[in-house]
Design a protein around this motif. Structure first.
Motif, short mmCIF file in Angstrom:
data_model
loop_
_atom_site.label_atom_id
_atom_site.label_comp_id
_atom_site.label_asym_id
_atom_site.label_seq_id
_atom_site.Cartn_x
_atom_site.Cartn_y
_atom_site.Cartn_z
N VAL A 41 0.81 -1.23 0.00
CA VAL A 41 0.00 0.00 0.00
C VAL A 41 0.84 1.28 0.00
O VAL A 41 0.31 2.37 0.19
N ILE A 44 -0.66 3.98 -2.22
CA ILE A 44 -2.10 4.12 -2.41
C ILE A 44 -2.87 4.60 -1.18
O ILE A 44 -3.51 5.63 -1.25
N TYR A 45 -2.82 3.89 -0.10
CA TYR A 45 -3.60 4.30 1.07
C TYR A 45 -2.89 3.88 2.34
O TYR A 45 -1.90 3.15 2.29
N GLN A 57 -13.17 -0.41 6.52
CA GLN A 57 -12.87 0.08 5.17
C GLN A 57 -13.76 -0.60 4.13
O GLN A 57 -14.25 0.05 3.20
N TYR A 61 -16.23 1.72 2.02
CA TYR A 61 -15.81 1.96 0.64
C TYR A 61 -16.50 1.02 -0.35
O TYR A 61 -17.05 1.46 -1.35
N LYS A 164 0.39 10.46 1.99
CA LYS A 164 0.94 10.17 3.31
C LYS A 164 1.85 11.29 3.82
O LYS A 164 2.97 11.07 4.25
#
Length: 184
Positions: A41, A44-45, A57, A61, A164
């Motif tokens: 990740v 991405i997240y 999540q 989502y 981030k």
């Protein structure tokens, strides 16, 4: 039938090795396996810190708004190894794709296989004119996936995304319906 309705009808898609299907709370353990891996990740997240985090999540989502979102399941083992999404812009007949594959499954061609299936759906079933994708300029592997599915690099978007806590550049790739048809 509208493009949005056609997209909703395509909630289960198959490839030779993969089933693209809705993500459910029952997928939490498989998703946590890859979403808790900081390398998977990285671009991405935020890394999932617990199984409860993953369940939350999934609910917020995937379950709350499932349109254009699929889990990537290996047919051979019925294991969820990633996810892929398709952000439709029906007014302009285009979409953006994004994907995540668990690190244990990198290098097997699963991301291009899933992404090609979405291109096929977008151009053949929905009648789109353009599908694009972005990747952080540091994430060269994601760019290789875009190249493998026939997308062309269109440009570098400087300081485009907050990732981030830092500002990063994104690379834009795209493919048009004409380019797709010529590749088939």
């Amino acid at each position: 039938m509208t493009i949005e309705e056609k997209l909703l009808l395509n909630n289960h898609l198959e490839t030779q090795r993969l089933l693209l299907r809705p993500v459910t709370v029952e997928d939490a353990e498989d998703m946590y396996e890859y979403a808790s891996d900081s390398e998977t990740v990285k671009y991405i997240y935020a890394r999932h810190k617990s199984l409860d985090d993953t369940r939350t999540q999934i609910l917020n989502y995937f379950v709350k708004d499932p349109e254009g979102k699929w889990g990537i399941e290996l047919k051979s083992s019925h294991k969820l190894i990633g996810s892929i999404d398709f952000r439709l812009d029906a007014k302009d007949l285009k979409a953006e794709i994004g994907y995540a594959i668990g690190r244990n499954y990198w290098g097997n061609g699963f991301a291009p296989e899933a992404a090609k299936r979405l291109l096929k759906m977008g151009f053949n079933d929905l009648g789109l004119k353009r599908i694009d994708a972005l990747h952080c300029s540091e994430n060269l592997k994601s760019g290789r996936v875009m190249q493998k599915i026939g997308m062309q690099k269109e440009g570098l978007l400087k300081n485009n995304t907050q990732l981030k806590g830092r500002t990063v550049d994104d690379v834009l790739y795209a493919i048009t319906d004409d380019q797709w048809q010529n590749q088939q």
